[in-house]
Write an enzyme that holds these catalytic residues in place. Structure first.
Site, PDB file in Angstrom:
ATOM      1  CD  GLU A  21       7.393  10.921   1.074  1.00 19.23           C
ATOM      2  OE1 GLU A  21       6.283  10.685   1.568  1.00 19.23           O
ATOM      3  OE2 GLU A  21       8.293  10.085   0.984  1.00 19.23           O
ATOM      4  CG  HIS A  32      -0.059  10.455   5.659  1.00 24.00           C
ATOM      5  ND1 HIS A  32      -0.495  11.535   4.933  1.00 24.00           N
ATOM      6  CD2 HIS A  32       1.031   9.985   5.017  1.00 24.00           C
ATOM      7  CE1 HIS A  32       0.314  11.706   3.896  1.00 24.00           C
ATOM      8  NE2 HIS A  32       1.246  10.787   3.927  1.00 24.00           N
ATOM      9  CG  HIS A  76       0.718   6.693   7.280  1.00 21.47           C
ATOM     10  ND1 HIS A  76       0.112   6.155   6.166  1.00 21.47           N
ATOM     11  CD2 HIS A  76       2.028   6.897   6.946  1.00 21.47           C
ATOM     12  CE1 HIS A  76       1.007   6.050   5.196  1.00 21.47           C
ATOM     13  NE2 HIS A  76       2.175   6.478   5.652  1.00 21.47           N
ATOM     14  CD1 TRP A 101      -1.994  -2.321   1.044  1.00 21.09           C
ATOM     15  CD2 TRP A 101      -3.461  -0.642   0.880  1.00 21.09           C
ATOM     16  NE1 TRP A 101      -3.244  -2.869   0.881  1.00 21.09           N
ATOM     17  CE2 TRP A 101      -4.164  -1.864   0.774  1.00 21.09           C
ATOM     18  CE3 TRP A 101      -4.176   0.546   0.806  1.00 21.09           C
ATOM     19  CZ2 TRP A 101      -5.542  -1.924   0.594  1.00 21.09           C
ATOM     20  CZ3 TRP A 101      -5.544   0.482   0.626  1.00 21.09           C
ATOM     21  CH2 TRP A 101      -6.218  -0.743   0.518  1.00 21.09           C
ATOM     22  CB  ALA A 102       4.428   1.924   0.574  1.00 19.21           C
ATOM     23  NE  ARG A 152       4.409  11.438   6.597  1.00 16.63           N
ATOM     24  CZ  ARG A 152       4.589  10.296   6.016  1.00 16.63           C
ATOM     25  NH1 ARG A 152       4.463   9.202   6.720  1.00 16.63           N
ATOM     26  NH2 ARG A 152       4.910  10.231   4.763  1.00 16.63           N
ATOM     27  NE  ARG A 180       7.070   6.154   8.863  1.00 19.20           N
ATOM     28  CZ  ARG A 180       6.646   6.186   7.602  1.00 19.20           C
ATOM     29  NH1 ARG A 180       7.397   5.705   6.637  1.00 19.20           N
ATOM     30  NH2 ARG A 180       5.478   6.690   7.293  1.00 19.20           N
ATOM     31  CD  GLU A 203       3.657   0.115  10.305  1.00 21.30           C
ATOM     32  OE1 GLU A 203       3.517  -0.163   9.104  1.00 21.30           O
ATOM     33  OE2 GLU A 203       2.847   0.812  10.948  1.00 21.30           O
TER      34      GLU A 203
END
Ligand code: SIN
Length: 534
Positions: free
Chosen positions: A117, A245, A354, A46-47, A293, A389, A378
């Site tokens: 990012e 997220h 997330h 899903w990343a 984030r 992170r 994870e």
């Protein structure tokens, strides 16, 4: 009873890479990989954004990547681990490229198109459109297929790790010399529980996102590995650091999982705005929409609450349409499917759970506190992420630690015997559940508790309330577990309750605000607080 040399639980980047490398290094070993769903379902798949690596030696450097990681981690990263991951990362990424992983290149050149990012001071994200995880999963599965000594079994759900406890010994959290001998595993297709005995077990079971109502994680992310390690009396740390997220697609229909609008979209130039079009992130951080984030998620949460709105907005309308579609075809398609044209409309976004930065504590070779039990990905707390992170560091961590685990296992595996003194699962005294609603409603209740009381902003009162609710649920579910036939849903709820308890307990003990943990009772950062007592 099934016997294997190495039992790998989980089939995302960490589990598959460990299995491939072991199989390659030791064709004489039997390696068994179990996944509770099918081969395509993992958090890895899903990343969206990609893998961070200091790849561009002209502009970037290991030093800058280390500094960005430490900065995001807010004082709790283990510096040595950060150095290891950053320095070894590019070589590990090259390996998966050699296995066939595709990453986007700049038009007409052979240079990788490195994305950006939040929290990164340089462009260093290798990506494949906006489906990098899918591409990596595809590559690894293809590579895995080349090794006849890997047995890959789908729909096998590990329930508990086997230790001396199952041989009748009393084990408490501080008992020295706890060893892992494999796992009890539920075959989901037959409903039977099998004993998998192994010389070495590797946990690579992924994240915990399903403990919250709104999450970008797939339905499988129920913290099984962390919960099992905790029940086996392994060391688990940093569970208060749950990463939200900032930008999941706001969808009033309550889609689960929430669709992620990758941070790479902001890296591409998108700007966070209010409904009225006001840019608000510069009020919170000079880096604006590309701040780390934790800062962005908290800012959005604050704006939403202050304004009484349901979401904030991501403005992509000024971006180059062709470039946007080339980079984010999946995001573009998804937005159109719900009537939002990112080139004309603001995208409604809201934070969603997330990533779990805490987990099974491991050392620099991926060893957990339980002997013969390793962990990667994870489900671990390696020390890389600290209190927050840095985006796209997790796939890198999975690759680096899979490699290190293999390096550690190879010279020592032959000294271990398979422990055969383990009884088969005993289901006597259990009956089929009368009502599944006890489980399905239990999951809803748990998610509500965690979302309302243990979200982005916490307080003593909220944590206490969550703890009280969880204690009740824990007692109810244990009673159910001891009297009814085991089902995957029951096991997942049991694991989620353990995860929720660990988050609440760690959050209650951290009497300061740091990284992803923010509490209104202690809004300041204090000195270093060592909470490694779980
Ligand atoms: C994203 O695409 O924004 C997620 C990347 C990550 O969580 O590392």
């Amino acid at each position: 009873m099934q016997k294997t040399d190495v039992l790998v639980l989980g089939a995302g980047i960490a589990g598959l890479t460990t299995a491939i490398k072991l199989a390659k290094a030791r064709p004489d070993l039997k390696i068994t990989v179990l996944t509770k769903t099918n081969e395509n379902e993992s958090n890895t798949a899903w990343a969206q954004a990609g893998v961070a690596a200091a790849w561009d030696k002209k502009h970037d450097s290991y030093k800058k990547h280390v500094e960005d990681t430490l900065d995001a981690g807010d004082g709790l990263c283990v510096e040595k681990i950060v150095e290891i991951v950053v320095h070894e990362g590019p070589e590990r990424v090259q390996e998966i490229i050699n296995w066939g992983a595709r990453f986007d290149k700049k038009e007409t050149t052979d240079q990788y198109d490195l994305g950006r990012e939040g929290g990164h001071s340089e462009n260093r994200i290798l990506h494949y459109k906006d489906i990098t995880g899918w591409e990596i999963q595809r590559t690894l599965l293809e590579e895995l297929g080349r090794y006849p000594n890997i047995e890959f079994q789908e729909h096998y759900f590990a329930i508990d790790l086997l230790t001396q406890h199952h041989m009748g010994y009393t084990i408490i959290r501080v008992t020295p010399g706890i060893e892992c001998y494999g796992a009890y595993v539920l075959d989901k297709r037959t409903g039977t529980i099998e004993t998998f005995l192994a010389k070495i077990t590797v946990l690579a079971t992924g994240g915990t996102g399903q403990v919250y109502k709104n999450t970008t994680n797939p339905a499988i992310a129920t913290g099984d590995g962390i919960a099992m390690a905790y029940r086996a009396k392994g060391r688990v740390e940093n569970m208060e650091f749950v990463q939200f997220h900032p930008t999941s697609l706001y969808n009033p229909a309550g889609e689960n999982p929430s669709f992620l609008i990758s941070e790479a979209v902001r890296g591409f130039g998108a700007i966070l705005r209010t409904r009225q079009g006001e840019e608000f992130m510069h009020k919170y951080d000079p880096r604006g929409s590309l701040a780390p984030r934790d800062i962005v998620a908290r800012a959005i949460d604050r704006e939403i609450k202050q304004r009484g709105e349901d979401c904030m907005y991501l403005d992509c309308t000024h971006l180059d349409k062709e470039g946007f579609i080339a980079h984010f075809p999946n995001i573009y398609k998804k937005c159109l499917s719900i009537g939002i044209d990112p080139m004309k409309d603001f995208i409604p976004v809201t934070p969603a759970c997330h990533y779990m930065c805490g987990g099974v504590r491991t050392d620099e070779m991926g060893r957990s506190s339980i002997d013969r039990l390793y962990a990667a990905g994870e489900c671990t707390c390696t020390g890389l992420h600290g209190a927050n992170r840095l985006a796209s560091n997790s796939l890198l961590e999975g690759l680096v630690f899979a490699h290190r685990i293999v390096e550690d296992i190879i010279p020592r595996i032959d000294q271990f015997q398979i422990q055969t003194n383990i009884p088969d699962w005993d289901a006597r005294g259990t009956t089929d559940p009368d009502e599944m609603v006890l489980i399905t409603q239990g999951i809803k209740e748990l998610k509500e508790t965690m979302s309302y009381y243990v979200g982005i902003v916490r307080s003593n009162v909220r944590l206490k309330r969550a703890n009280d609710r969880l204690y009740l649920q824990y007692k109810e579910i244990e009673a159910l577990y001891n009297t009814t036939t085991i089902s995957p849903q029951l096991c997942e709820l049991r694991n989620l309750i353990t995860i929720a308890y660990l988050i609440v307990r760690s959050a209650s003990m951290r009497m300061e605000s740091r990284g992803l943990h923010y509490t209104t009772d202690y809004p300041e950062k204090k000195g270093y607080v060592d909470l490694s007592i779980l």
